[in-house]
Scaffold this motif. Structure first.
Motif, PDB file in Angstrom:
ATOM      1  N   CYS A 117       0.843  -1.196   0.000  1.00  0.00           N
ATOM      2  CA  CYS A 117       0.000   0.000   0.000  1.00  0.00           C
ATOM      3  C   CYS A 117       0.883   1.252   0.000  1.00  0.00           C
ATOM      4  O   CYS A 117       1.870   1.313   0.726  1.00  0.00           O
ATOM      5  CB  CYS A 117      -0.893   0.038   1.238  1.00  0.00           C
ATOM      6  SG  CYS A 117      -1.998   1.457   1.227  1.00  0.00           S
ATOM      7  N   HIS A 139      -0.493   4.287   0.457  1.00  0.00           N
ATOM      8  CA  HIS A 139      -1.154   5.313   1.236  1.00  0.00           C
ATOM      9  C   HIS A 139      -0.360   5.411   2.537  1.00  0.00           C
ATOM     10  O   HIS A 139       0.512   4.586   2.779  1.00  0.00           O
ATOM     11  CB  HIS A 139      -2.600   4.867   1.518  1.00  0.00           C
ATOM     12  CG  HIS A 139      -3.614   5.932   1.297  1.00  0.00           C
ATOM     13  ND1 HIS A 139      -4.139   6.669   2.322  1.00  0.00           N
ATOM     14  CD2 HIS A 139      -4.202   6.422   0.183  1.00  0.00           C
ATOM     15  CE1 HIS A 139      -5.003   7.531   1.849  1.00  0.00           C
ATOM     16  NE2 HIS A 139      -5.068   7.411   0.576  1.00  0.00           N
ATOM     17  N   ALA A 140      -0.632   6.354   3.373  1.00  0.00           N
ATOM     18  CA  ALA A 140       0.147   6.491   4.624  1.00  0.00           C
ATOM     19  C   ALA A 140      -0.754   6.894   5.767  1.00  0.00           C
ATOM     20  O   ALA A 140      -0.514   7.892   6.444  1.00  0.00           O
ATOM     21  CB  ALA A 140       1.256   7.505   4.402  1.00  0.00           C
ATOM     22  N   CYS A 141      -1.795   6.098   6.010  1.00  0.00           N
ATOM     23  CA  CYS A 141      -2.655   6.402   7.149  1.00  0.00           C
ATOM     24  C   CYS A 141      -1.777   6.374   8.395  1.00  0.00           C
ATOM     25  O   CYS A 141      -0.966   5.459   8.566  1.00  0.00           O
ATOM     26  CB  CYS A 141      -3.792   5.401   7.239  1.00  0.00           C
ATOM     27  SG  CYS A 141      -4.774   5.363   5.718  1.00  0.00           S
ATOM     28  N   PHE A 181      -2.026   5.588  11.420  1.00  0.00           N
ATOM     29  CA  PHE A 181      -2.090   4.506  12.412  1.00  0.00           C
ATOM     30  C   PHE A 181      -1.610   3.169  11.852  1.00  0.00           C
ATOM     31  O   PHE A 181      -1.471   2.202  12.603  1.00  0.00           O
ATOM     32  CB  PHE A 181      -3.554   4.314  12.857  1.00  0.00           C
ATOM     33  CG  PHE A 181      -4.498   4.089  11.710  1.00  0.00           C
ATOM     34  CD1 PHE A 181      -4.643   2.833  11.135  1.00  0.00           C
ATOM     35  CD2 PHE A 181      -5.221   5.140  11.161  1.00  0.00           C
ATOM     36  CE1 PHE A 181      -5.489   2.627  10.051  1.00  0.00           C
ATOM     37  CE2 PHE A 181      -6.083   4.945  10.086  1.00  0.00           C
ATOM     38  CZ  PHE A 181      -6.224   3.694   9.531  1.00  0.00           C
ATOM     39  N   CYS A 182      -1.298   3.123  10.541  1.00  0.00           N
ATOM     40  CA  CYS A 182      -1.198   1.819   9.886  1.00  0.00           C
ATOM     41  C   CYS A 182       0.242   1.350   9.645  1.00  0.00           C
ATOM     42  O   CYS A 182       1.070   2.071   9.104  1.00  0.00           O
ATOM     43  CB  CYS A 182      -1.921   1.855   8.544  1.00  0.00           C
ATOM     44  SG  CYS A 182      -1.981   0.240   7.753  1.00  0.00           S
ATOM     45  N   ILE A 200       0.936  -1.386   7.798  1.00  0.00           N
ATOM     46  CA  ILE A 200       1.014  -2.212   6.581  1.00  0.00           C
ATOM     47  C   ILE A 200       2.025  -1.700   5.549  1.00  0.00           C
ATOM     48  O   ILE A 200       2.844  -2.477   5.051  1.00  0.00           O
ATOM     49  CB  ILE A 200      -0.391  -2.422   5.989  1.00  0.00           C
ATOM     50  CG1 ILE A 200      -1.213  -3.292   6.940  1.00  0.00           C
ATOM     51  CG2 ILE A 200      -0.308  -3.055   4.600  1.00  0.00           C
ATOM     52  CD1 ILE A 200      -2.685  -3.405   6.598  1.00  0.00           C
ATOM     53  N   PRO A 201       2.030  -0.398   5.226  1.00  0.00           N
ATOM     54  CA  PRO A 201       3.026   0.035   4.226  1.00  0.00           C
ATOM     55  C   PRO A 201       4.471  -0.266   4.674  1.00  0.00           C
ATOM     56  O   PRO A 201       5.330  -0.556   3.846  1.00  0.00           O
ATOM     57  CB  PRO A 201       2.779   1.544   4.133  1.00  0.00           C
ATOM     58  CG  PRO A 201       1.346   1.709   4.532  1.00  0.00           C
ATOM     59  CD  PRO A 201       1.124   0.694   5.597  1.00  0.00           C
ATOM     60  N   GLN A 230      -4.816  -4.037  -0.493  1.00  0.00           N
ATOM     61  CA  GLN A 230      -5.055  -3.141   0.635  1.00  0.00           C
ATOM     62  C   GLN A 230      -5.978  -2.020   0.190  1.00  0.00           C
ATOM     63  O   GLN A 230      -6.856  -1.607   0.911  1.00  0.00           O
ATOM     64  CB  GLN A 230      -3.735  -2.601   1.170  1.00  0.00           C
ATOM     65  CG  GLN A 230      -2.673  -3.652   1.482  1.00  0.00           C
ATOM     66  CD  GLN A 230      -3.084  -4.610   2.574  1.00  0.00           C
ATOM     67  OE1 GLN A 230      -4.012  -4.327   3.332  1.00  0.00           O
ATOM     68  NE2 GLN A 230      -2.447  -5.765   2.634  1.00  0.00           N
ATOM     69  N   ILE A 231      -5.736  -1.469  -1.011  1.00  0.00           N
ATOM     70  CA  ILE A 231      -6.677  -0.576  -1.696  1.00  0.00           C
ATOM     71  C   ILE A 231      -6.848  -1.191  -3.083  1.00  0.00           C
ATOM     72  O   ILE A 231      -6.173  -0.833  -4.042  1.00  0.00           O
ATOM     73  CB  ILE A 231      -6.172   0.870  -1.826  1.00  0.00           C
ATOM     74  CG1 ILE A 231      -5.763   1.459  -0.478  1.00  0.00           C
ATOM     75  CG2 ILE A 231      -7.255   1.739  -2.470  1.00  0.00           C
ATOM     76  CD1 ILE A 231      -5.338   2.933  -0.558  1.00  0.00           C
ATOM     77  N   HIS A 264     -11.176   1.862  -0.888  1.00  0.00           N
ATOM     78  CA  HIS A 264     -10.873   3.103  -0.154  1.00  0.00           C
ATOM     79  C   HIS A 264     -11.794   4.176  -0.719  1.00  0.00           C
ATOM     80  O   HIS A 264     -11.922   4.298  -1.950  1.00  0.00           O
ATOM     81  CB  HIS A 264      -9.410   3.506  -0.350  1.00  0.00           C
ATOM     82  CG  HIS A 264      -9.003   4.709   0.466  1.00  0.00           C
ATOM     83  ND1 HIS A 264      -9.446   5.977   0.168  1.00  0.00           N
ATOM     84  CD2 HIS A 264      -8.210   4.825   1.553  1.00  0.00           C
ATOM     85  CE1 HIS A 264      -8.933   6.834   1.040  1.00  0.00           C
ATOM     86  NE2 HIS A 264      -8.182   6.154   1.898  1.00  0.00           N
ATOM     87  N   ARG A 280      -6.708  10.047   6.341  1.00  0.00           N
ATOM     88  CA  ARG A 280      -7.494   9.169   5.463  1.00  0.00           C
ATOM     89  C   ARG A 280      -7.793   9.841   4.136  1.00  0.00           C
ATOM     90  O   ARG A 280      -8.083   9.180   3.146  1.00  0.00           O
ATOM     91  CB  ARG A 280      -8.789   8.748   6.160  1.00  0.00           C
ATOM     92  CG  ARG A 280      -8.592   7.774   7.298  1.00  0.00           C
ATOM     93  CD  ARG A 280      -8.134   6.412   6.805  1.00  0.00           C
ATOM     94  NE  ARG A 280      -9.192   5.698   6.113  1.00  0.00           N
ATOM     95  CZ  ARG A 280      -8.986   4.598   5.383  1.00  0.00           C
ATOM     96  NH1 ARG A 280      -7.766   4.130   5.233  1.00  0.00           N
ATOM     97  NH2 ARG A 280      -9.982   3.992   4.756  1.00  0.00           N
TER      98      ARG A 280
HETATM   99  S1  SF4 Z   1      -5.171   1.571   6.464  1.00  0.00           S
HETATM  100 FE1  SF4 Z   1      -5.300   0.675   4.446  1.00  0.00          FE
HETATM  101  S2  SF4 Z   1      -5.070   2.401   3.070  1.00  0.00           S
HETATM  102 FE2  SF4 Z   1      -4.298   3.063   5.037  1.00  0.00          FE
HETATM  103  S3  SF4 Z   1      -2.102   2.663   4.963  1.00  0.00           S
HETATM  104 FE3  SF4 Z   1      -3.111   0.875   5.907  1.00  0.00          FE
HETATM  105  S4  SF4 Z   1      -3.430  -0.540   4.227  1.00  0.00           S
HETATM  106 FE4  SF4 Z   1      -3.050   1.463   3.327  1.00  0.00          FE
END
Ligand code: SF4
Length: 482
Positions: free
Chosen positions: A163, A165-167, A169-170, A172-173, A207-208, A267, A306
Motif C-alpha cells: 500500500c 497510502h500512509a494512514c 495509524f497503519c 502495513i506500508p 489493501q486498496i 478506499h 485518510r
Molecule cells: S489503512 Fe489501508 S489504506 Fe491506510 S495505509 Fe493501511 S493498508 Fe493502506
C-alpha cells in the motif's frame, strides 16, 4: 515429508499461506494438521495490532520445544512480523528459526529446502510423484494444495500487494511495502486454474484494491489530478481516468465455470463511478462492497490522514446504493484513536446509526511501530474507555444488523454452498450474508442453492432449500432495476 502452516491475520495472509503450501507440495511435501508430526513448520504472522503481534510471538515460543526435540524440523516465520525489509531483532530473538519470509514471498523456504534437502527431495519416488502431478494437469500453473482440490469453493486471489497510502495509524506500508499490482494476464490464468480445480468464487485482494493497475500504467498515463489539499497531508498525484480494476473484473467475469467474483478492500477516494457501474453491470461481480471509513469525525479523519471527510463518505454510500441494487456495504472502524474525545466518538456512533451498514469491523486503536501516530501522537484514550466505546459500537452494530437481516425473512435467496457446519450446509448470498440449511438429498458443495429464509439473526440466516428457478437472483435483480 510433511508440512504444517499456521496462519494468523487477514485474507491476504490466508492467500499467502495457500501459495506457500502450493509451492511446498510441488516439492513433494504433504500437509498435516498436526504440527508435532511436521518436517516443515511455518507460522504466517500478523502485526496489525499489538495483540496480534503478541499472539505470534507466543506461538513461536510454544513451538520451540518441537525444534529442541527434533533439530531436523525446518521452522519458518512469514508475514508482517518479518516485513519486506526483514526484521533483525526478530532473527536475534529467535536464532533457532531457520527461514524468515517477507509477506507473500515463499521463495526463501523453497530455496532453503532445495539446498538442504536437495538430495532427498530429488529422489526417484518424489520425482515420480511430481511427474505424476505434472502429467495429471500439465497446464495448471497454480495448484491448490492437494487437500483443498474439489473441496475449496471460494479462494482469495491477491491482485495488488502492499500500500502506498500512509494512514498515520497503519503499519502495513512498512511491512508489506508500496503497492505492486500483478499483471492482469497472470491473474486471469490463475483464476482459470482455480476454476479447473473446482473453485466457484474468487475474492480479488488488495489493501486498496480499487488502485489495482495504477502502478502498472505509470504516471504519464494520467490525465486527471487527485489533490486532497495540503491540510490532508496526502500528496497530490496524477490518476488515470480509466479504472484498471474494471478491466480485471471484466476479464475474470468472462471466465467459464466461475460463478462469483468479489473484491476487497476499497478506499473511499478510489471508488470511481466506472467501478460502481461495472459492479452493477457484470453478472458475476457480487453486490458487496468493503470500504472502511475508520471514524465519523473530520478532525480524527484528518489526524488519521485518510483523505476524506465524513460527508464525503456519506455521499459515497449514497452513490453506491444508488448505482448497485441490493448492495451490502461493510466498513472498518477504529475506536479510541489518539486524541479522540467523547464528542468525536459520538460522531462515529451517529454516522453508523444514520448509514446502517451491513457489517462493521471494529478495532481499538493500538500504536504500531514506525507509524506517524506512534511517533507523534499520544495514545491518550485509556484502555477502559476504548473498551467502553468498542462495546457501545458492537451493541449498535448487532442491533442494526439484526434489523437489516429481518428483511430476508420469507424471501428466497441464492446461496453458493461452501461446505458443511454441524450437519448443516453453509454458504453465502450475493450480499455475503451467511446462510445455513439442511438437506440430505444431494451434495450441495459448490452449488448454487435457492434457500427460503425462515430465521434471521444478527450474524447469519437459516432457511429451507427450494426448487431451482430458471433465472438467478442476480439476474432477477438486474432485470428489475433495468
Ligand atoms: S489503512 Fe489501508 S489504506 Fe491506510 S495505509 Fe493501511 S493498508 Fe493502506
Amino acid at each position: 515429508m510433511k508440512y504444517h502452516v499456521a496462519t494468523f491475520g487477514c485474507q491476504m495472509n490466508e492467500a499467502d499461506s495457500q501459495r506457500l503450501a502450493s509451492e511446498l507440495e510441488k516439492l513433494g511435501l504433504r500437509a498435516t494438521d498436526n504440527r508435532a508430526e511436521a518436517d516443515v513448520l511455518v507460522l504466517n504472522t500478523c502485526v496489525v495490532r499489538q495483540g496480534a503481534e503478541d499472539k505470534a510471538l507466543s506461538y513461536l515460543n510454544m513451538i520451540k520445544p518441537l525444534k529442541q526435540r527434533n533439530p531436523n524440523v525446518v521452522v519458518g516465520v512469514m508475514g508482517c512480523l518479518v516485513g519486506v525489509r526483514g526484521n533483525t531483532p526478530l532473527k536475534r530473538a529467535f536464532p533457532w528459526v531457520d527461514v524468515f519470509m517477507a509477506p507473500s514471498d515463499p521463495a526463501p523456504m523453497v530455496d532453503f529446502l532445495l539446498q538442504r534437502e536437495g538430495k532427498r527431495l530429488a529422489d526417484e519416488e518424489t520425482q515420480a510423484r511430481f511427474a505424476l502431478q505434472d502429467n495429471a494437469a500439465p497446464e495448471l500453473r497454480f495448484r491448490l494444495p492437494a487437500h483443498e482440490v474439489g473441496k475449496r469453493v471460494s479462494v482469495n486471489v491477491p491482485v495488488v500487494y502492499g500500500c502506498s497510502h500512509a494512514c498515520t495509524f497503519c503499519i502495513i506500508p512498512f511491512r508489506r511495502g508500496v503497492e505492486r499490482s500483478r499483471p492482469l494476464g497472470e491473474i486471469v490464468a490463475e483464476v482459470r486454474d482455480l476454476v479447473a480445480q473446482g473453485v466457484k468464487e474468487v475474492t480479488l485482494l488488495g489493501q486498496i484494491v480499487d488502485r489495482y493497475g495504477y502502478d502498472l500504467l505509470g504516471e504519464d498515463y494520467a490525465i486527471k489530478r487527485y489533490n486532497p489539499g495540503a491540510a490532508s497531508g496526502i500528496p497530490s498525484q496524477n490518476i488515470p481516468i480509466h479504472t484498471p480494476l474494471v478491466d480485471l473484473l471484466q476479464a475474470v467475469n468472462d471466465i467459464e465455470g466461475l460463478e462469483r467474483v468479489r473484491f476487497l478492500t476499497s478506499h473511499p477516494n478510489w471508488m470511481t463511478d466506472e467501478l460502481l457501474d461495472a459492479v452493477r453491470a457484470l453478472p458475476k461481480v457480487m453486490p458487496h462492497i468493503e470500504v472502511p471509513v475508520q471514524a465519523g469525525d473530520d478532525e480524527v479523519l484528518l489526524r488519521m490522514r485518510r483523505g476524506y471527510t465524513s460527508d464525503d463518505y456519506r455521499r459515497l454510500v449514497e452513490r453506491i446504493r444508488a448505482k448497485i441494487p441490493n448492495v451490502a456495504i461493510a466498513t472498518d472502524i477504529i475506536v479510541g484513536f489518539c486524541g479522540e474525545t467523547e464528542a468525536q466518538f459520538m460522531r462515529t456512533y451517529e454516522l453508523l446509526e444514520e448509514l446502517r451498514l451491513d457489517v462493521v469491523h471494529l478495532a481499538k486503536y493500538s500504536p504500531r511501530p514506525h507509524t506517524l501516530a506512534a511517533r507523534e501522537y499520544a495514545d491518550d484514550v485509556p484502555e477502559a474507555e476504548k473498551e467502553r466505546r468498542f462495546r457501545l459500537l458492537e451493541a449498535q452494530h448487532e442491533r442494526i444488523t439484526r434489523e437489516i437481516n429481518q428483511q430476508y425473512l420469507d424471501r428466497t435467496v441464492e446461496v453458493l454452498v461452501e461446505g458443511k457446519h454441524k450437519g448443516k450446509w453453509r454458504g453465502r448470498t450475493p450480499q455475503n450474508k451467511l446462510v445455513f440449511f439442511e438437506d440430505e438429498s444431494r451434495n450441495w458443495l459448490g452449488q448454487l442453492a435457492q434457500v427460503k429464509i425462515t430465521w434471521a439473526g444478527a450474524w447469519s440466516l437459516q432457511g429451507t432449500v427450494q426448487a431451482q428457478p430458471q433465472e438467478t437472483e442476480r439476474e432477477r435483480a438486474l432485470v428489475a432495476s433495468a
